[in-house]
Design a protein around this motif. Structure first.
Motif, PDB file in Angstrom:
ATOM      1  N   LEU A 296      45.844  20.579  55.329  1.00 61.20           N
ATOM      2  CA  LEU A 296      45.064  21.568  54.576  1.00 61.20           C
ATOM      3  C   LEU A 296      43.810  20.917  54.002  1.00 61.20           C
ATOM      4  O   LEU A 296      42.705  21.482  54.088  1.00 61.20           O
ATOM      5  N   LYS A 297      43.963  19.763  53.417  1.00 61.53           N
ATOM      6  CA  LYS A 297      42.809  19.062  52.828  1.00 61.53           C
ATOM      7  C   LYS A 297      41.769  18.742  53.894  1.00 61.53           C
ATOM      8  O   LYS A 297      40.559  18.925  53.676  1.00 61.53           O
ATOM      9  N   GLU A 298      42.200  18.292  55.052  1.00 63.23           N
ATOM     10  CA  GLU A 298      41.272  17.980  56.131  1.00 63.23           C
ATOM     11  C   GLU A 298      40.503  19.231  56.560  1.00 63.23           C
ATOM     12  O   GLU A 298      39.290  19.176  56.795  1.00 63.23           O
ATOM     13  N   ILE A 299      41.190  20.354  56.679  1.00 63.98           N
ATOM     14  CA  ILE A 299      40.540  21.597  57.094  1.00 63.98           C
ATOM     15  C   ILE A 299      39.507  22.032  56.065  1.00 63.98           C
ATOM     16  O   ILE A 299      38.366  22.392  56.403  1.00 63.98           O
ATOM     17  N   VAL A 300      39.887  21.994  54.787  1.00 62.02           N
ATOM     18  CA  VAL A 300      38.949  22.384  53.728  1.00 62.02           C
ATOM     19  C   VAL A 300      37.720  21.477  53.749  1.00 62.02           C
ATOM     20  O   VAL A 300      36.580  21.951  53.633  1.00 62.02           O
ATOM     21  N   GLU A 301      37.926  20.187  53.915  1.00 64.79           N
ATOM     22  CA  GLU A 301      36.795  19.253  53.949  1.00 64.79           C
ATOM     23  C   GLU A 301      35.877  19.536  55.128  1.00 64.79           C
ATOM     24  O   GLU A 301      34.641  19.500  54.987  1.00 64.79           O
ATOM     25  N   GLU A 302      36.456  19.845  56.276  1.00 62.97           N
ATOM     26  CA  GLU A 302      35.649  20.149  57.464  1.00 62.97           C
ATOM     27  C   GLU A 302      34.850  21.432  57.275  1.00 62.97           C
ATOM     28  O   GLU A 302      33.663  21.496  57.638  1.00 62.97           O
ATOM     29  N   VAL A 303      35.485  22.442  56.704  1.00 63.19           N
ATOM     30  CA  VAL A 303      34.799  23.721  56.489  1.00 63.19           C
ATOM     31  C   VAL A 303      33.667  23.546  55.476  1.00 63.19           C
ATOM     32  O   VAL A 303      32.557  24.076  55.659  1.00 63.19           O
ATOM     33  N   HIS A 304      33.938  22.812  54.413  1.00 65.17           N
ATOM     34  CA  HIS A 304      32.897  22.626  53.407  1.00 65.17           C
ATOM     35  C   HIS A 304      31.726  21.809  53.958  1.00 65.17           C
ATOM     36  O   HIS A 304      30.553  22.117  53.701  1.00 65.17           O
ATOM     37  N   ILE A 311      34.986  27.948  48.663  1.00 64.74           N
ATOM     38  CA  ILE A 311      36.158  28.160  49.504  1.00 64.74           C
ATOM     39  C   ILE A 311      37.313  28.679  48.651  1.00 64.74           C
ATOM     40  O   ILE A 311      37.508  28.256  47.511  1.00 64.74           O
ATOM     41  N   PHE A 312      38.057  29.609  49.216  1.00 64.24           N
ATOM     42  CA  PHE A 312      39.215  30.196  48.551  1.00 64.24           C
ATOM     43  C   PHE A 312      40.385  30.110  49.536  1.00 64.24           C
ATOM     44  O   PHE A 312      40.244  30.508  50.694  1.00 64.24           O
ATOM     45  N   ILE A 313      41.519  29.568  49.104  1.00 59.28           N
ATOM     46  CA  ILE A 313      42.723  29.656  49.926  1.00 59.28           C
ATOM     47  C   ILE A 313      43.240  31.082  49.782  1.00 59.28           C
ATOM     48  O   ILE A 313      43.845  31.443  48.775  1.00 59.28           O
ATOM     49  N   THR A 314      42.963  31.919  50.772  1.00 66.43           N
ATOM     50  CA  THR A 314      43.235  33.349  50.662  1.00 66.43           C
ATOM     51  C   THR A 314      44.617  33.752  51.159  1.00 66.43           C
ATOM     52  O   THR A 314      45.040  34.889  50.950  1.00 66.43           O
ATOM     53  N   ASP A 334      49.033  20.630  44.332  1.00 67.54           N
ATOM     54  CA  ASP A 334      48.573  19.249  44.191  1.00 67.54           C
ATOM     55  C   ASP A 334      47.411  18.955  45.133  1.00 67.54           C
ATOM     56  O   ASP A 334      46.446  18.267  44.766  1.00 67.54           O
ATOM     57  N   THR A 335      47.503  19.505  46.348  1.00 66.05           N
ATOM     58  CA  THR A 335      46.417  19.313  47.313  1.00 66.05           C
ATOM     59  C   THR A 335      45.134  19.967  46.818  1.00 66.05           C
ATOM     60  O   THR A 335      44.038  19.401  46.950  1.00 66.05           O
ATOM     61  N   CYS A 336      45.257  21.149  46.249  1.00 69.04           N
ATOM     62  CA  CYS A 336      44.078  21.845  45.712  1.00 69.04           C
ATOM     63  C   CYS A 336      43.420  21.019  44.612  1.00 69.04           C
ATOM     64  O   CYS A 336      42.175  20.926  44.547  1.00 69.04           O
ATOM     65  N   LEU A 337      44.217  20.425  43.752  1.00 70.62           N
ATOM     66  CA  LEU A 337      43.658  19.579  42.687  1.00 70.62           C
ATOM     67  C   LEU A 337      42.928  18.378  43.266  1.00 70.62           C
ATOM     68  O   LEU A 337      41.850  17.996  42.785  1.00 70.62           O
ATOM     69  N   GLN A 338      43.490  17.777  44.311  1.00 72.46           N
ATOM     70  CA  GLN A 338      42.833  16.641  44.963  1.00 72.46           C
ATOM     71  C   GLN A 338      41.496  17.063  45.562  1.00 72.46           C
ATOM     72  O   GLN A 338      40.501  16.340  45.465  1.00 72.46           O
ATOM     73  N   ILE A 339      41.483  18.234  46.184  1.00 69.97           N
ATOM     74  CA  ILE A 339      40.249  18.737  46.795  1.00 69.97           C
ATOM     75  C   ILE A 339      39.180  18.949  45.733  1.00 69.97           C
ATOM     76  O   ILE A 339      38.015  18.570  45.917  1.00 69.97           O
ATOM     77  N   LYS A 341      38.875  17.451  42.905  1.00 65.93           N
ATOM     78  CA  LYS A 341      38.417  16.153  42.397  1.00 65.93           C
ATOM     79  C   LYS A 341      37.343  15.549  43.297  1.00 65.93           C
ATOM     80  O   LYS A 341      36.556  14.708  42.849  1.00 65.93           O
ATOM     81  N   ASP A 342      37.320  15.976  44.546  1.00 63.98           N
ATOM     82  CA  ASP A 342      36.302  15.505  45.488  1.00 63.98           C
ATOM     83  C   ASP A 342      35.034  16.353  45.431  1.00 63.98           C
ATOM     84  O   ASP A 342      34.181  16.279  46.316  1.00 63.98           O
ATOM     85  N   ASP A 343      34.925  17.175  44.373  1.00 56.14           N
ATOM     86  CA  ASP A 343      33.735  18.021  44.131  1.00 56.14           C
ATOM     87  C   ASP A 343      33.506  19.057  45.218  1.00 56.14           C
ATOM     88  O   ASP A 343      32.366  19.463  45.485  1.00 56.14           O
ATOM     89  N   ILE A 344      34.584  19.487  45.842  1.00 62.98           N
ATOM     90  CA  ILE A 344      34.494  20.620  46.773  1.00 62.98           C
ATOM     91  C   ILE A 344      34.800  21.891  45.987  1.00 62.98           C
ATOM     92  O   ILE A 344      35.798  21.936  45.258  1.00 62.98           O
ATOM     93  N   PRO A 345      33.945  22.913  46.079  1.00 59.94           N
ATOM     94  CA  PRO A 345      34.136  24.124  45.280  1.00 59.94           C
ATOM     95  C   PRO A 345      35.284  24.994  45.798  1.00 59.94           C
ATOM     96  O   PRO A 345      35.075  26.036  46.437  1.00 59.94           O
TER      97      PRO A 345
END
Length: 411
Positions: A296-304, A311-314, A334-339, A341-345
């Motif tokens: 999930l984190k990898e996908i969010v990072e790629e999309v951002h 980004i919203f986990i819908t 926990d993954t959302c919190l990590q994301i 922290k990496d300044d991804i909105p």
């Protein structure tokens, strides 16, 4: 306040798939009917408010609203929208399209006028409720829609193969753009959450890396299309032309591109990650592989990285025991919190479905509703004397605890 300016959002969504055509002998798949939400909608929304959720993804049954072409019956929808108007603490993101079309629309999504018809319906909704309904998803999961209706011939209009997939995807993309334009003409401050299924492909076979690369690009096709990004320099351009998309169609998207407000990602650990490999006969297959927070984190990072949008986990949940769902809820949060922290909105996460759903296989299985109930929800559905009882389970209590704790901390 825009949702982009709010603390982390906890949201829920009520499964609202509507595929009701029965010309081939299938049974209608109307999740609101099968789960008795048409009857118990107020109680369901009360439960959603009590869960600690501040937003809810909520679908409109177009097939019932417009049973006859250009004649709209909002009588049932009026009651639900009045509820949202009177309970502003639960903000709806309106799912205008969740797979199903009205019966009068022959050939469904393949009908050449579909993009205009769906936009007309969306405009009528906006004219009626737009003074207080501001958040919209023009069409839920175009990828899955094109997959079921255009690639695998499971749902109408029963197209097949990649030519069918891209034919449907371009139709859906035009409908999304027309819908956005028609709503914006009525509601200047409307916000759009463009939701699609997430995919991640990988392979242990070095000979299949080009296939992996292709499908990891194709998973973004809806967002690429509606933003007018697919030109002759795009990695999908020649591939789409090979499977029947005309250059004029892709030029249309370039000339009618829209700006994305919010990207909605639907991630399911059991369905979002695919291994690319060959079966015993040498055919390339794409089986699901269990994913987790890392994927999930990898996908969010790629999309951002690609789009630089909020980004919203819908959608997310886990089909399985309460223990398995509890584990995923903790891991996902926990993954959302990590994301973040990496300044991804990352705006928040949505547990979907709020209560258990009826398996889509119900259309053809011949099994009873009770036999087809799938354990996904924060509430468990149990049939008793013909009524589906809603009982909050341990996952629901944990969701409520996390949501209220985060809201009280205001962080």
């Amino acid at each position: 306040m825009k949702i982009e300016e709010q603390p982390f959002i906890w949201a829920v969504g009520i499964e609202n798939t509507f595929v009701t055509q029965i010309e081939r002998g299938e049974r209608p798949l109307d999740e609101y009917d099968l789960t008795q939400h048409y009857q118990f909608w107020k109680e369901d929304l009360d439960r959603a408010r009590e869960s600690g959720a501040s937003m809810i993804r909520y679908g409109i049954p177009w097939h019932l609203v417009e049973k006859e072409e250009n004649i709209f019956d909002w009588s049932w929808v009026d009651g639900v929208m009045d509820y949202f108007k009177n309970h502003r603490e639960l903000v709806p993101i309106i799912d205008l399209m969740h797979y199903g079309t009205p019966h009068w629309l022959k050939n469904e999504f393949a009908n050449g006028k579909y993009p205009d018809y769906v936009a007309r319906y969306a405009k009528e909704f906006a004219k009626r409720y737009g003074h207080f309904i501001k958040y919209y998803t023009p069409l839920n999961e175009p990828y899955v829609n094109a997959e079921f209706c255009g690639l695998n011939a499971v749902w109408p209009p029963y197209l097949e193969g990649l030519s069918g997939f891209y034919s449907l995807m371009t139709q859906l993309g035009k409908g999304i753009i027309n819908t956005v334009n028609e709503i914006q003409a009525v509601i200047s401050d409307a916000r759009f959450v463009h939701v699609d299924a997430t995919k991640k492909y990988f392979s242990y076979d070095p000979r299949l890396q080009e296939e992996v690369k292709l499908w990891n690009e194709n998973r973004f096709v809806m967002w690429e299309l509606v933003q007018g990004r697919i030109s002759e320099f795009h990695p999908l351009y020649d591939f789409m032309l090979e499977y029947g998309v005309s250059p004029d169609t892709l030029t249309w998207f370039q000339n009618n591109q829209i700006t994305i407000d919010i990207i909605g990602l639907n991630y399911y650990p059991q369905f979002s990650v695919h291994e690319v490999k060959r079966d015993k006969k040498g055919y390339i297959i794409y089986p699901h592989i269990l994913g987790g927070g890392e994927e999930l984190k990898e996908i969010v990072e790629e999309v951002h990285k690609r789009y630089q949008r909020p980004i919203f986990i819908t959608e997310t949940s886990f089909r399985g025991s309460e223990e398995e769902r509890l584990k995923w809820l903790d891991e996902c949060y926990d993954t959302c919190l990590q994301i973040q922290k990496d300044d991804i909105p990352l705006l928040g996460l949505t547990w979907f479905p709020f209560f258990d759903l009826v398996d889509w296989e119900y259309r053809t299985s011949g099994k009873s509703i009770e036999e087809e109930l799938l354990p996904f929800g924060l509430y468990t559905l149990t049939m008793k004397d013909g009524v589906l009882q809603r009982e909050k389970n341990r996952v629901g209590y944990k969701f409520e605890k996390l949501a209220k704790k985060r809201r009280e901390s205001n962080c």
